[in-house]
Scaffold this motif. Structure first.
Motif, PDB file in Angstrom:
ATOM      1  N   GLY A 147      46.371  42.940  50.026  1.00 10.54           N
ATOM      2  CA  GLY A 147      45.005  42.873  50.712  1.00 10.54           C
ATOM      3  C   GLY A 147      44.237  44.036  50.508  1.00 10.54           C
ATOM      4  O   GLY A 147      42.952  43.724  50.731  1.00 10.54           O
ATOM      5  N   VAL A 148      44.470  45.066  49.572  1.00 11.38           N
ATOM      6  CA  VAL A 148      43.509  46.099  49.511  1.00 11.38           C
ATOM      7  C   VAL A 148      43.008  46.003  47.887  1.00 11.38           C
ATOM      8  O   VAL A 148      43.968  45.849  46.885  1.00 11.38           O
ATOM      9  CB  VAL A 148      44.264  47.472  49.702  1.00 11.38           C
ATOM     10  N   ASN A 149      41.632  46.204  47.713  1.00 11.10           N
ATOM     11  CA  ASN A 149      41.255  45.813  46.424  1.00 11.10           C
ATOM     12  C   ASN A 149      41.562  46.984  45.706  1.00 11.10           C
ATOM     13  O   ASN A 149      41.181  48.315  45.879  1.00 11.10           O
ATOM     14  CB  ASN A 149      39.935  45.876  46.752  1.00 11.10           C
ATOM     15  N   ILE A 150      42.191  46.848  44.350  1.00 14.11           N
ATOM     16  CA  ILE A 150      42.637  48.163  43.739  1.00 14.11           C
ATOM     17  C   ILE A 150      42.058  48.007  42.146  1.00 14.11           C
ATOM     18  O   ILE A 150      42.404  48.758  41.225  1.00 14.11           O
ATOM     19  CB  ILE A 150      44.192  48.300  43.636  1.00 14.11           C
ATOM     20  N   ASN A 151      41.011  47.138  42.118  1.00 14.17           N
ATOM     21  CA  ASN A 151      40.099  46.985  40.964  1.00 14.17           C
ATOM     22  C   ASN A 151      39.789  48.762  40.344  1.00 14.17           C
ATOM     23  O   ASN A 151      39.296  49.343  41.085  1.00 14.17           O
ATOM     24  CB  ASN A 151      38.932  46.036  40.969  1.00 14.17           C
ATOM     25  N   ASP A 152      39.719  48.791  39.014  1.00  9.42           N
ATOM     26  CA  ASP A 152      39.345  50.036  38.649  1.00  9.42           C
ATOM     27  C   ASP A 152      37.843  49.858  37.994  1.00  9.42           C
ATOM     28  O   ASP A 152      38.000  49.021  36.999  1.00  9.42           O
ATOM     29  CB  ASP A 152      40.229  50.503  37.581  1.00  9.42           C
ATOM     30  N   PRO A 153      37.047  50.569  38.523  1.00  7.77           N
ATOM     31  CA  PRO A 153      35.664  50.271  37.778  1.00  7.77           C
ATOM     32  C   PRO A 153      35.479  50.877  36.403  1.00  7.77           C
ATOM     33  O   PRO A 153      34.426  50.571  35.782  1.00  7.77           O
ATOM     34  CB  PRO A 153      34.713  50.980  38.718  1.00  7.77           C
ATOM     35  N   GLN A 154      36.371  51.697  35.924  1.00  6.11           N
ATOM     36  CA  GLN A 154      36.100  52.273  34.612  1.00  6.11           C
ATOM     37  C   GLN A 154      36.404  51.119  33.686  1.00  6.11           C
ATOM     38  O   GLN A 154      35.618  50.764  32.705  1.00  6.11           O
ATOM     39  CB  GLN A 154      37.318  53.321  34.471  1.00  6.11           C
ATOM     40  N   THR A 155      37.481  50.341  34.050  1.00 10.18           N
ATOM     41  CA  THR A 155      37.960  49.241  32.880  1.00 10.18           C
ATOM     42  C   THR A 155      39.246  48.329  33.618  1.00 10.18           C
ATOM     43  O   THR A 155      39.916  48.782  34.469  1.00 10.18           O
ATOM     44  CB  THR A 155      38.398  49.629  31.726  1.00 10.18           C
ATOM     45  N   GLY A 156      38.805  47.055  33.521  1.00 14.56           N
ATOM     46  CA  GLY A 156      40.005  46.278  34.035  1.00 14.56           C
ATOM     47  C   GLY A 156      41.405  46.027  33.231  1.00 14.56           C
ATOM     48  O   GLY A 156      42.239  45.335  33.557  1.00 14.56           O
ATOM     49  N   HIS A 157      41.193  46.871  32.016  1.00 19.98           N
ATOM     50  CA  HIS A 157      42.597  46.956  31.232  1.00 19.98           C
ATOM     51  C   HIS A 157      43.836  47.291  31.990  1.00 19.98           C
ATOM     52  O   HIS A 157      44.855  46.970  31.941  1.00 19.98           O
ATOM     53  CB  HIS A 157      42.334  47.746  30.109  1.00 19.98           C
ATOM     54  N   ASN A 158      43.421  48.088  32.808  1.00 20.00           N
ATOM     55  CA  ASN A 158      44.312  48.848  33.700  1.00 20.00           C
ATOM     56  C   ASN A 158      44.789  48.559  34.992  1.00 20.00           C
ATOM     57  O   ASN A 158      45.507  49.177  35.891  1.00 20.00           O
ATOM     58  CB  ASN A 158      44.302  50.456  33.646  1.00 20.00           C
ATOM     59  N   ALA A 159      44.260  47.209  35.316  1.00 21.44           N
ATOM     60  CA  ALA A 159      44.039  46.829  36.855  1.00 21.44           C
ATOM     61  C   ALA A 159      45.687  46.525  37.236  1.00 21.44           C
ATOM     62  O   ALA A 159      45.895  46.640  38.483  1.00 21.44           O
ATOM     63  CB  ALA A 159      43.348  45.374  36.955  1.00 21.44           C
ATOM     64  N   PHE A 160      46.513  46.248  36.229  1.00 17.30           N
ATOM     65  CA  PHE A 160      47.945  45.914  36.740  1.00 17.30           C
ATOM     66  C   PHE A 160      48.980  47.065  36.681  1.00 17.30           C
ATOM     67  O   PHE A 160      50.143  46.741  36.611  1.00 17.30           O
ATOM     68  CB  PHE A 160      48.212  44.702  35.996  1.00 17.30           C
ATOM     69  N   ASP A 161      48.520  48.286  36.964  1.00 24.03           N
ATOM     70  CA  ASP A 161      49.200  49.334  37.068  1.00 24.03           C
ATOM     71  C   ASP A 161      49.668  49.473  38.447  1.00 24.03           C
ATOM     72  O   ASP A 161      49.073  50.261  39.347  1.00 24.03           O
ATOM     73  CB  ASP A 161      48.656  50.711  36.561  1.00 24.03           C
ATOM     74  N   PHE A 162      50.770  48.691  38.976  1.00 28.62           N
ATOM     75  CA  PHE A 162      50.680  48.834  40.558  1.00 28.62           C
ATOM     76  C   PHE A 162      52.007  49.964  40.649  1.00 28.62           C
ATOM     77  O   PHE A 162      52.973  50.299  39.904  1.00 28.62           O
ATOM     78  CB  PHE A 162      51.558  47.388  40.854  1.00 28.62           C
ATOM     79  N   PRO A 163      51.924  50.519  41.863  1.00 27.62           N
ATOM     80  CA  PRO A 163      52.978  51.344  42.380  1.00 27.62           C
ATOM     81  C   PRO A 163      54.283  50.912  42.612  1.00 27.62           C
ATOM     82  O   PRO A 163      55.187  51.667  42.659  1.00 27.62           O
ATOM     83  CB  PRO A 163      52.264  52.138  43.466  1.00 27.62           C
ATOM     84  N   CYS A 164      54.329  49.511  42.680  1.00 31.63           N
ATOM     85  CA  CYS A 164      55.736  48.905  43.201  1.00 31.63           C
ATOM     86  C   CYS A 164      56.341  48.062  42.179  1.00 31.63           C
ATOM     87  O   CYS A 164      55.510  47.773  41.367  1.00 31.63           O
ATOM     88  CB  CYS A 164      55.312  48.190  44.434  1.00 31.63           C
TER      89      CYS A 164
END
Length: 695
Positions: A147-164
């Motif tokens: 439920g926490v927004n983790i979008n990267d404002p630099q670029t969406g290319h790296n949005a799916f770098d999850f820590p889990c």
């Protein structure tokens, strides 16, 4: 709330999802009771789960059509908590069992099996992936972790770098279409929420797998429950040589990366508190993805995530506060290990967010409210405006010389009128962003749902939303790229109508939608220009019309005298965009949408605990890409994307304590391209083992 009972059979008990406050936008203070779904169906959330108490469910019991019900899983498409049967939006839910049965190695790969989702990868195992919904691009959806927004404002290319790791995931929720009153900015075409496991019994688990192209992966997880407190620690490491080499003979699609994740919680009769912290680090070759100047491009990223949230369970007013901080760092190498040929690009982004959401009931219905402040601060070697005081780049002799800081504030109000067979939801969102110096903008929504019977639902909705440009879209100027820092925010309004039917044996749904884009942002090439330079621009107005349909059948229920066939499902999505006025323009992303996507899945029970899943996928992409340059005519060589079909399979032996499996991706070894001329691998084989020990 009025509840429809779809299944009155004896239910196995499932406690894993009990009352999770961080499910899809329950950071907004919501709870919706739903049932589980199979990856074989990939259909939508089913309302009205029934609380049960069996702590372990074998894979075999899943296959034999047992009615598994979840206890108060919050999967919702509104700001206030509504039963799924009352909502006028569709949410695709992939449960933990769905994930375990799919022949995938990452969350990115799993989303390929959702018909409305477009997954464009630099390679398998989650090296880097652009994910979009309903013909949009990777910048136009909101990505969330618990439920926490983790979008990267630099670029969406790296949005799916999850820590889990994928084994940490309890379920994935995909909501389609714009809805600023739920997600705020960046949710132009929907959202994807990753929900991790909690409230499990204490246990230790581990997994190991290996396969083609030097692929290998190790991971482990420890869960500890102490009455009202629970903790979980996990870590994993993945590597691959990749399936491609550069002209010089070096690996240029190689991958290595690690993840560490901790989450904890406290709950009692009055309050529920959750927190998590994690990090992800990885390096990968990106071949020629970013530029044709080099086939040895490489990127190294590091991300950290921290958040804490809580909710009260009693009282007239229900509040749900949330605080989070995400840090993203990346280094891009146009020529791998050769900064003299072209200097590396360095970026660091810090995102701080504070949310306060709540709801209350009164005589006129249910009213929800929310307020959010999100600050995005980026320093870079080449993106943004010049800094008055440079910041040193750790472990280098260089400084961050550029940067940008912007704050987004939004206020939301939503009201729901709830009748026995009818629901009407009305919402309004007010947004202001410091970067664009814009006045506060307002985005309305209205949604209606009619339930003529227990099994049928008909719905209609109008929603609107906006998205701020990413920093890369605003400032990235390099070889072949020319950004525009005067971009306007892009906006979208959408109308959707649909119907859904659910029974014990069959689940089906169909919908049509119309999207109207304004100031759409994209990287484009004007073929009439003298040089092929990618330029960011507000692409004007585009209208899109689409249709989606799916059907899934529980074959164990339909054909009770056989034990081989478990489930079968078929999904189809169609999209068409009006773009006649843009002839002569080559789009980098927007016009390269999936016109047709067909997904089919068959689950078989071979013998005892031996299971086989077969997945088929057909895709036809619209648009052209630059395949080279013709010196004679001084023009780019354009090619259309070719349609392709893929077959994946997973054979597994499953018990409550261990699992053995082999997976084959792209069994027909078809070399296809999802982005430009970047070829994806042929046949990919993986074998693995997983252990689970209760404490």
């Amino acid at each position: 709330m009025y509840k429809t009972i779809f299944n009155k059979r004896t239910s196995l008990k499932f406690k894993h999802f009990s009352n999770k406050g961080y499910s899809l936008f329950s950071v907004l203070g919501r709870e919706v009771i739903v049932g589980t779904l199979s990856v074989a169906t990939l259909t939508y959330a089913k309302a009205d789960g029934i609380s049960t108490d069996v702590s372990k469910i074998t894979t075999d019991s899943l296959y034999r059509g047992a009615a598994l019900e979840l206890d108060e899983v919050s999967v919702t498409a509104s700001r206030a908590p509504l039963a799924e049967s009352q909502q006028a939006r569709m949410v695709t839910v992939l449960s933990h069992e769905d994930i375990a049965q799919a022949p995938v190695q990452s969350i990115n790969d799993l989303l390929k099996y959702v018909a409305s989702v477009d997954v464009r990868q630099r390679g398998p195992i989650g090296a880097q992936t652009d994910v979009s919904i309903r013909g949009g691009n990777y910048e136009q959806i909101t990505i969330l972790l618990n439920g926490v927004n983790i979008n990267d404002p630099q670029t969406g290319h790296n949005a799916f770098d999850f820590p889990c790791d994928i084994d940490d995931i309890e379920r994935i929720e995909v909501l389609e279409g714009p809805a600023a009153h739920i997600y705020g900015t960046s949710s132009l075409l929907g959202a994807i929420n990753i929900v991790t496991k909690q409230h499990d019994n204490s246990s230790v688990s581990a997994h190991a797998e290996g396969g083609s192209y030097g692929y290998g992966k190790l991971g482990a997880r420890v869960k500890m429950n102490f009455q009202r407190w629970n903790h979980s620690f996990s870590g994993s490491y993945t590597r691959s040589d990749g399936y491609s080499r550069s002209k010089s003979g070096a690996f240029n699609m190689d991958y290595n990366g690690g993840k560490m994740f901790y989450q904890g919680g406290y709950y009692d009769a009055n309050v529920n508190v959750r927190w998590h912290a994690g990090m992800s680090t990885k390096g990968y070759g990106s071949n020629t993805f970013y530029s044709n100047y080099s086939d040895e491009q490489y990127e190294r990223t590091f991300k950290s995530f921290t958040a804490i949230q809580a909710e009260n369970k009693n009282g007239i007013f229900h509040f749900h506060p949330l605080i989070y901080w995400n840090r993203n760092m990346d280094r891009f190498e146009l020529f791998h290990n050769n900064p003299e040929a072209y200097p590396y690009n360095y970026h660091r982004t810090d995102v701080f967010g504070v949310n306060l959401n709540g709801y209350f009931d009164w005589a006129a219905g249910r009213t929800a409210f929310g307020a959010e402040m999100r600050e995005e601060d980026l320093v870079s070697g080449n993106l943004g405006e010049k800094l008055t005081r440079p910041h040193h780049i750790h472990s280098t002799n260089r400084d961050y010389t550029n940067g940008i800081n912007r704050t987004n504030v939004q206020f939301v109000l939503e009201h729901n009128i709830l009748l026995k067979h009818f629901t009407l939801s009305m919402g309004i969102t007010a947004v202001k962003n410091s970067w664009s110096e814009m006045n506060m903008r307002v985005y309305p929504s209205i949604e209606a749902c009619y339930r003529p019977t227990e099994n049928w639902k008909v719905y209609a909705s109008y929603n609107s939303s906006l998205r701020m440009p990413s920093v890369t879209e605003l400032y990235y100027n390099s070889k072949g790229y020319n950004a525009n820092k005067n971009l306007k925010p892009e906006e979208l309004s959408a109308v959707e109508v649909g119907t859904k039917y659910i029974s014990n044996t069959i689940q089906t749904s169909a919908n049509v939608f119309f999207n109207h884009y304004t100031n759409l942002i994209d990287w484009i090439v004007d073929e009439k220009a003298e040089t092929a330079v990618l330029t960011t621009t507000n692409f004007g107005k585009i209208n899109a019309i689409g249709a989606e349909a799916n059907i899934s059948m529980n074959l164990m229920e339909l054909l009770p005298n056989q034990h081989l066939l478990r489930k079968i499902a078929i999904q189809y999505a169609y999209l068409n965009q009006d773009q006649k006025q843009y002839e002569g323009i080559t789009s980098r992303y927007v016009l390269e949408y999936l016109r047709h996507k067909l997904v089919a899945n068959l689950q078989l029970n071979i013998w005892k605990n031996l299971a086989l899943g077969i997945n088929y996928r057909f895709q036809k992409r619209n648009g052209n890409y630059v395949a080279g340059y013709d010196e004679a005519t001084k023009t780019n060589i354009l090619k259309k994307y070719s349609p392709y079909s893929l077959v994946d399979a997973r054979l597994s032996w499953n018990t409550p304590d261990y699992s053995l499996y082999i997976e084959g991706n792209n069994l027909i070894s078809h070399r296809y391209a999802d982005f430009g001329s970047l070829q994806q691998p042929g046949f990919w084989f993986i074998a693995g083992v997983k252990f689970h020990i209760g404490l």
